[in-house]
Design a protein around this motif. Sequence first.
Motif, PDB file in Angstrom:
ATOM      1  N   THR A 177      28.391 -23.642  -1.294  1.00 20.25           N
ATOM      2  CA  THR A 177      27.837 -22.589  -2.130  1.00 20.25           C
ATOM      3  C   THR A 177      28.620 -21.299  -1.935  1.00 20.25           C
ATOM      4  O   THR A 177      28.677 -20.770  -0.832  1.00 20.25           O
ATOM      5  CB  THR A 177      26.374 -22.317  -1.753  1.00 20.25           C
ATOM      6  N   PRO A 178      29.253 -20.796  -2.986  1.00 22.54           N
ATOM      7  CA  PRO A 178      29.948 -19.521  -2.831  1.00 22.54           C
ATOM      8  C   PRO A 178      28.993 -18.429  -2.372  1.00 22.54           C
ATOM      9  O   PRO A 178      27.818 -18.438  -2.741  1.00 22.54           O
ATOM     10  CB  PRO A 178      30.479 -19.236  -4.240  1.00 22.54           C
ATOM     11  N   PRO A 179      29.487 -17.501  -1.586  1.00 23.68           N
ATOM     12  CA  PRO A 179      28.631 -16.417  -1.117  1.00 23.68           C
ATOM     13  C   PRO A 179      28.402 -15.407  -2.214  1.00 23.68           C
ATOM     14  O   PRO A 179      29.092 -14.418  -2.334  1.00 23.68           O
ATOM     15  CB  PRO A 179      29.451 -15.809   0.031  1.00 23.68           C
TER      16      PRO A 179
ATOM     17  N   ALA B  55      29.643 -10.704  -4.016  1.00 23.06           N
ATOM     18  CA  ALA B  55      30.830 -11.192  -3.311  1.00 23.06           C
ATOM     19  C   ALA B  55      32.053 -10.337  -3.645  1.00 23.06           C
ATOM     20  O   ALA B  55      32.187  -9.830  -4.759  1.00 23.06           O
ATOM     21  CB  ALA B  55      31.084 -12.641  -3.690  1.00 23.06           C
ATOM     22  N   THR B  56      32.934 -10.202  -2.674  1.00 25.93           N
ATOM     23  CA  THR B  56      34.171  -9.443  -2.829  1.00 25.93           C
ATOM     24  C   THR B  56      35.336 -10.404  -3.002  1.00 25.93           C
ATOM     25  O   THR B  56      35.594 -11.238  -2.128  1.00 25.93           O
ATOM     26  CB  THR B  56      34.405  -8.559  -1.590  1.00 25.93           C
TER      27      THR B  56
ATOM     28  N   ASP C 229      35.332 -12.087   0.661  1.00 25.52           N
ATOM     29  CA  ASP C 229      34.693 -13.402   0.585  1.00 25.52           C
ATOM     30  C   ASP C 229      35.631 -14.428  -0.040  1.00 25.52           C
ATOM     31  O   ASP C 229      35.585 -15.606   0.296  1.00 25.52           O
ATOM     32  CB  ASP C 229      33.410 -13.301  -0.234  1.00 25.52           C
ATOM     33  N   TYR C 230      36.432 -13.959  -0.986  1.00 32.50           N
ATOM     34  CA  TYR C 230      37.416 -14.814  -1.649  1.00 32.50           C
ATOM     35  C   TYR C 230      38.752 -14.084  -1.705  1.00 32.50           C
ATOM     36  O   TYR C 230      38.775 -12.856  -1.821  1.00 32.50           O
ATOM     37  CB  TYR C 230      37.065 -15.060  -3.115  1.00 32.50           C
ATOM     38  N   VAL C 231      39.847 -14.835  -1.722  1.00 32.93           N
ATOM     39  CA  VAL C 231      41.074 -14.305  -2.297  1.00 32.93           C
ATOM     40  C   VAL C 231      41.229 -14.930  -3.679  1.00 32.93           C
ATOM     41  O   VAL C 231      40.955 -16.116  -3.869  1.00 32.93           O
ATOM     42  CB  VAL C 231      42.331 -14.548  -1.438  1.00 32.93           C
ATOM     43  N   GLU C 232      41.603 -14.092  -4.618  1.00 32.13           N
ATOM     44  CA  GLU C 232      41.933 -14.553  -5.971  1.00 32.13           C
ATOM     45  C   GLU C 232      43.432 -14.599  -6.055  1.00 32.13           C
ATOM     46  O   GLU C 232      44.136 -13.703  -5.545  1.00 32.13           O
ATOM     47  CB  GLU C 232      41.373 -13.563  -7.005  1.00 32.13           C
TER      48      GLU C 232
ATOM     49  N   GLY D 213      24.021  -6.270 -12.255  1.00 35.46           N
ATOM     50  CA  GLY D 213      23.603  -7.518 -11.614  1.00 35.46           C
ATOM     51  C   GLY D 213      24.730  -8.502 -11.387  1.00 35.46           C
ATOM     52  O   GLY D 213      24.491  -9.713 -11.327  1.00 35.46           O
ATOM     53  N   VAL D 214      25.962  -8.008 -11.231  1.00 36.78           N
ATOM     54  CA  VAL D 214      27.087  -8.932 -11.023  1.00 36.78           C
ATOM     55  C   VAL D 214      26.898  -9.731  -9.736  1.00 36.78           C
ATOM     56  O   VAL D 214      26.262  -9.282  -8.779  1.00 36.78           O
ATOM     57  CB  VAL D 214      28.437  -8.194 -10.970  1.00 36.78           C
ATOM     58  N   ASP D 215      27.472 -10.932  -9.726  1.00 31.52           N
ATOM     59  CA  ASP D 215      27.437 -11.783  -8.535  1.00 31.52           C
ATOM     60  C   ASP D 215      28.601 -11.496  -7.605  1.00 31.52           C
ATOM     61  O   ASP D 215      28.561 -11.845  -6.420  1.00 31.52           O
ATOM     62  CB  ASP D 215      27.477 -13.251  -8.955  1.00 31.52           C
TER      63      ASP D 215
END
Length: 397
Positions: free
Chosen positions: A26-28, A37-38, A65-68, A269-271
């Motif tokens: 589950t993505p944070p 999430a960042t 939390d992620y690298v894009e 309300g972005v995730d």
Amino acid sequence: MSTSPSSRPALHAGPAVAPVPRAGTTPPLGRGGRHAATYAHRGSSGMAPENTAAAFELAIAEGADYVETDVQLSADGELVIIHDVTLARTTDARRVFADRPPWNVHDFTLAELKKLDAGGWYAAEFAGQHILTLDELLDLLGDRVGLNLELKSPAVNPGLARAVVARLRRRRDWIEPGARRWPLVVGSFDEQAVRDFHTQLPDVPVSLITYDVPAGGRLADLAGWVFSVNPDIRRLRPEDAARVIEAGLALVPWTVDSPELWRWALDLGVDGMITNYPSALKDLLHGRDPASGTAGVVIEDIRYHSPGDGAREHVVLRNVSDQPVDVSGWYLRNQASDRIVVGDGHVIPPDGLLRVHTGPASDDDGRAGAFWNSTHGDSAGLHRADGTIVDLYAYVI
Ligand code: G3P
Ligand code: CA
């Protein structure tokens, strides 16, 4: 901290429960508030050269939390990590392969790409960074952070989705549900490429990257198989954000680079948010000042070049402290990572202004251009000479 213009009204936060992807990890994500999430856009690309090991390591160190990142194909079918379809902006290909314009990535073998420097263009201290392969990226990240992998420009990289699937099938630890602590999400602007990928690896969450939020019927279809929608923050309207949330899709806009835009997006309300400044976003999410707060200088305005207005584009810096501030050697970066350095001898008196003129510029091919985006909007990071962030500013047109 300043963002202008930003007259769009804020929405109330959406439902408390974030959508869950189909894979076992589950993505944070969390809707709005400090749990959004960042996503470090091309790594920590406001502080290090995009899509390099330096930018990815920094993003991890900063708690993203992620690298894009962006993947393309080399001439010999290797998967390589680079954003532009040409090598001109982010490597020294013009010098190393002077006789091979327009330096399309897919015209160079991996061995040739590995000869290039992918860091010196950004700042001398990053010379020696190289273009990574997808395998090298996966090894570097390990299970330390999530990965949001963009299938970049499939139209000029035919077979890209299939090649990424084949590579991931040889990296079972990345695709087995539940095998990783941190998630993998694969996306593209190209919906067919996302479908091709999803058909072959249905357990891996996928995202559709867009400029505008898709219309109602298409959004409903996407909700059946897509995990997240990534719209352009500059074109995101509150009612469209609400439609994404209502459809049960995760909302993760790009590229969100100022405290005012972060707060505005959180109110929608972005995730999660894709940003060049993950450390500053993390600070904001945790209630800390996203910049040093001690420099006493802010970006007050950016006058981008509009056709016909006759004004030279410039940035207005204001000293908001009660002491003179020497800004010699400080620099500004736009969202494309171009840099303007303030010359020697510039001291801004208390409450004084400094106008930093930037354009018009032209690139090496002789095309006229301007430094600040005058079509949709742009963002600016103001840095001291040592690289620390003084202020972040964004405008939306
Ligand atoms: O993931 C969205 C964002 O990366 C899309 O923009 O041009 O930076 O790949 P770009
Ligand atoms: Ca991207």
